[in-house]
Design a protein around this motif. Sequence first.
Motif, short mmCIF file in Angstrom:
data_model
loop_
_atom_site.label_atom_id
_atom_site.label_comp_id
_atom_site.label_asym_id
_atom_site.label_seq_id
_atom_site.Cartn_x
_atom_site.Cartn_y
_atom_site.Cartn_z
N THR A 118 69.54 -2.31 -50.70
CA THR A 118 70.85 -1.36 -51.34
C THR A 118 69.96 -0.15 -52.29
N GLY A 119 68.62 -0.54 -52.36
CA GLY A 119 68.06 0.54 -53.32
C GLY A 119 67.99 -0.08 -54.52
N LYS A 120 68.36 -1.04 -55.13
CA LYS A 120 68.66 -1.38 -56.64
C LYS A 120 67.44 -2.14 -57.04
N PRO A 214 56.47 -20.26 -57.63
CA PRO A 214 56.35 -19.14 -57.89
C PRO A 214 56.68 -18.54 -59.28
N SER A 215 56.23 -17.41 -59.70
CA SER A 215 56.43 -16.88 -60.88
C SER A 215 56.90 -15.47 -60.53
N PHE A 216 57.88 -14.87 -61.58
CA PHE A 216 58.14 -13.68 -61.54
C PHE A 216 58.43 -12.80 -62.88
N VAL A 217 58.24 -11.41 -62.54
CA VAL A 217 58.58 -10.56 -63.51
C VAL A 217 59.65 -9.85 -63.29
N LEU A 218 60.83 -9.95 -64.00
CA LEU A 218 61.71 -9.00 -63.55
C LEU A 218 62.43 -7.93 -64.67
N GLY A 219 62.39 -6.65 -64.42
CA GLY A 219 62.76 -5.71 -65.52
C GLY A 219 62.99 -4.45 -65.04
N LYS A 220 62.87 -3.65 -65.91
CA LYS A 220 63.26 -2.10 -65.67
C LYS A 220 61.86 -1.46 -65.00
N SER A 221 62.20 -0.76 -63.94
CA SER A 221 60.91 -0.07 -63.30
C SER A 221 60.14 0.97 -64.14
N LYS A 222 59.03 1.12 -63.84
CA LYS A 222 58.13 2.02 -64.35
C LYS A 222 57.34 2.64 -63.22
N SER A 223 56.52 3.69 -63.44
CA SER A 223 55.86 4.18 -62.03
C SER A 223 54.80 3.29 -61.50
N SER A 225 54.22 -0.10 -62.97
CA SER A 225 54.18 -1.42 -63.65
C SER A 225 55.64 -1.69 -63.93
N VAL A 226 55.80 -2.91 -64.21
CA VAL A 226 57.16 -3.27 -64.85
C VAL A 226 56.91 -4.36 -66.13
N GLU A 227 57.89 -4.04 -67.01
CA GLU A 227 57.88 -4.90 -68.21
C GLU A 227 59.34 -5.69 -68.18
N GLY A 228 59.27 -6.96 -68.38
CA GLY A 228 60.44 -7.59 -68.29
C GLY A 228 60.53 -9.04 -68.47
N GLU A 229 61.23 -9.71 -68.05
CA GLU A 229 61.20 -11.36 -68.17
C GLU A 229 60.51 -11.96 -67.23
N LEU A 230 59.80 -12.83 -67.90
CA LEU A 230 58.76 -13.88 -67.04
C LEU A 230 59.64 -15.14 -66.60
N PHE A 240 69.11 -15.26 -60.31
CA PHE A 240 68.49 -14.05 -60.15
C PHE A 240 69.68 -12.97 -60.06
N ASP A 241 70.52 -13.39 -59.49
CA ASP A 241 71.56 -12.52 -59.44
C ASP A 241 72.49 -12.20 -60.75
N GLN A 242 72.50 -13.07 -61.80
CA GLN A 242 72.95 -13.05 -63.13
C GLN A 242 71.93 -11.94 -63.87
N LYS A 243 70.81 -12.29 -63.58
CA LYS A 243 69.70 -11.66 -64.54
C LYS A 243 69.58 -10.33 -64.02
N ILE A 244 69.90 -9.78 -62.66
CA ILE A 244 69.78 -8.68 -62.23
C ILE A 244 71.14 -7.67 -62.59
N LYS A 245 72.05 -8.41 -62.48
CA LYS A 245 73.55 -7.67 -63.03
C LYS A 245 73.47 -7.49 -64.82
N ALA A 246 72.85 -8.35 -65.36
CA ALA A 246 72.55 -8.07 -66.95
C ALA A 246 71.91 -6.91 -67.13
N LEU A 247 70.86 -6.72 -66.30
CA LEU A 247 69.79 -5.49 -66.51
C LEU A 247 70.54 -4.34 -66.00
N GLU A 248 71.46 -4.36 -65.18
CA GLU A 248 72.37 -3.20 -64.52
C GLU A 248 73.36 -2.54 -65.66
N ARG A 249 73.55 -3.44 -66.62
CA ARG A 249 74.60 -2.91 -67.64
C ARG A 249 74.32 -1.89 -68.44
#
Length: 249
Positions: A118-120, A214-223, A225-230, A240-249
Amino acid sequence: MHMNFLRHTKWAALPLVVLLPMLPLAAADNKGISHEQADEILKELRQIRELLEKQQAAAPQTGQQQVAHADVSIQGAYTMGSKDAPLTMVEFTDFQCPFCQRFHVQTFAELKKNYIDTGKLRFVSRDLPLDFHPNALQAAQAGRCAGEQGQFWAMRDRMNANPDKLDMSSLADDAQELKLNVAKFRTCIESGKYKDSIRADSQAAEKIGANGTPSFVLGKSKSDSVEGELIIGAMPYEVFDQKIKALER
């Protein structure tokens, strides 16, 4: 003598807060300890209680779990989804890891449907082959060698689904089913040409504290890189759904 008294009398099972005022009475019930010794034990236990209270006061409050953050590059990595997606998730994976398999079997399809397609969300793959998995490094190389022929994600899906089939014969069978040039694919793996870049991924993971897969880094996009939660571990989709929704607010 103090420790033996606490271990071997009927008072030993009592909580500390109950035990403290009752220790002087214990002396009368135990011929092997005097009132003076009981008083000394009481004094020591009070000191222990004071120390514990200080530690509890200094500790973070319950429910205020610290969140680890990390900044990782995505340059040169395989990326799925829109380059303009507002959020990015990087996965450090080991193809022989059963927990990585669990993530891809139970969680990834929903993430892809609801957020990547969905492009999110932009999804990025990086490698973290663990030393105790004998076929993990070879599988990481196989993914990149398949990528040379435009089939990185298809090969990745197959390897994630079958962590017990990562020997060269099985990988060659996968390559054939994907209509790759199998000879070229095998030569690429055997050359070890991607070992240095895979090690660089592992070093990047170690640097940010991603010590499991697995390990993940989830956060706001940069060109690039990404800086976010480990996030470490094969969390269910709901996390993941909860964390993504929190970042979308």
